[in-house]
Design an enzyme around this catalytic site. Sequence first.
Site, PDB file in Angstrom:
ATOM      1  N   ASP A  34     -58.081 -15.532  45.753  1.00 32.48           N
ATOM      2  CA  ASP A  34     -58.284 -16.100  44.420  1.00 32.48           C
ATOM      3  C   ASP A  34     -57.354 -17.297  44.280  1.00 32.48           C
ATOM      4  OD1 ASP A  34     -59.280 -15.948  41.545  1.00 32.48           O
ATOM      5  OD2 ASP A  34     -57.116 -15.782  41.232  1.00 32.48           O
ATOM      6  N   GLU A 118     -63.691 -17.794  46.444  1.00 35.59           N
ATOM      7  CA  GLU A 118     -64.598 -18.184  45.375  1.00 35.59           C
ATOM      8  C   GLU A 118     -64.962 -19.655  45.499  1.00 35.59           C
ATOM      9  OE1 GLU A 118     -64.907 -17.555  40.520  1.00 35.59           O
ATOM     10  OE2 GLU A 118     -63.001 -17.357  41.566  1.00 35.59           O
ATOM     11  N   ASP A 198     -54.844 -11.970  38.629  1.00 39.49           N
ATOM     12  CA  ASP A 198     -55.158 -12.655  39.879  1.00 39.49           C
ATOM     13  C   ASP A 198     -55.429 -11.679  41.021  1.00 39.49           C
ATOM     14  OD1 ASP A 198     -54.788 -15.061  38.543  1.00 39.49           O
ATOM     15  OD2 ASP A 198     -52.652 -15.126  39.025  1.00 39.49           O
TER      16      ASP A 198
END
Length: 294
Positions: A34, A118, A198
Site C-alpha cells: 500500500d 494498487e 495502511d
Amino acid sequence: MTVVKDGAGRYFTSFAIETTDEALPGRTQEVGIDLGLSHFAVLSDGRKMDNPRFLRKAERRLRKAQRNLSRKEKGSANRAKAKLKVAKAYAEVTDTRRDWAHKLSTTLIRDNQAIYVEDLAVSGLARTKLAKSIHDAGWSQFVGMLEYKAKRYGRTFVRIDRWFPSSKLCSECATLQESMPLNVRDWVCACGATHDRDINAAINVLAEGRRIVAAGRKPAAETRQEAETSNACGGQVRPPLAVARPMKQEASEVPRDAARAESPAFRPESASMCSPARSCRASSFLPIPGRNGR
C-alpha cells in the site's frame, strides 16, 4: 553507440547488448503493498518504509541556488555558471530518488515470489493540492521498476484495480465501511478487530491479488494502457458514471412525431425550429427586438 550530455553537464554513453534473463530461485513469500505519503510503502507483513522526501530535504539548497540564479545578468558567464549549479542540484535529487527506488524494488523482488500493488491514478492525484508531495514520492517510477524486474526475474506482479476499497474493507470479516476519511489512521470494525489503516489496506491488496491470480483474470497492468489511451491526462480519479439506457416503447403508444404529423395544427416550418426530443408550437417563437426595440 550514442553519447549525450544532460543539462547538468554530465556525459552518458548508451549502447545495446544482448542478454538472457535468468529467473531467481523460487520463494514462498508473497506481499501486498500500500503506497502512501506518510509512509512510502506499507507491506502486508506489517513493515513500513519511511518516505525519504528527497525534494523536501533539498528545498533550502535549491531555493538558495534559484535565488542566486535570478540575480545574475542574462547572457553573462556568471548566469551560465549559476544555471549549471541549479541543474546539478536537481539532478542530485533525481539520482538519489532513483537509486533509493532501485534498492527497495530489488529487495522486494528478491525476497518475494509475488508482488501485488494498487494501481494508483498518479497523474490525476498530481492535479490536487498534494501534487508536490506526490511527485516527490515517485510512485510511478517505483511501481515501474517492480513491474519490469518481476518480468525479468520470473516473479508474479499484479496491479489491483484502483477502485478496490482496500482501506474501507475489514481484512478479518470483509465488512465494508461506509466512509473512511484520510485523517482516520486506526479504526475498529463491528466484528471487534482493530486495524491500522495502511496495514489493513496492504493485507486486502494481498488477498485481492491472490484472488485475481487464482481466477486467471487479466490484471490491471495489462488493461491500464488500453484504458488510458484515449485520455492524455492519465486515468480518472473518480468512478465512471452509470449510463442511462433508453426506455422501451410500448406497442400501444403512438410516436410523438407521428401524432404531431397527423394533427391539423402541425406546421412543418415550425417543426424545423424544434428539437426532436421537445414539442413546441410556431406561436411560441417571438421575433427578437432590434437595437431600437423594433
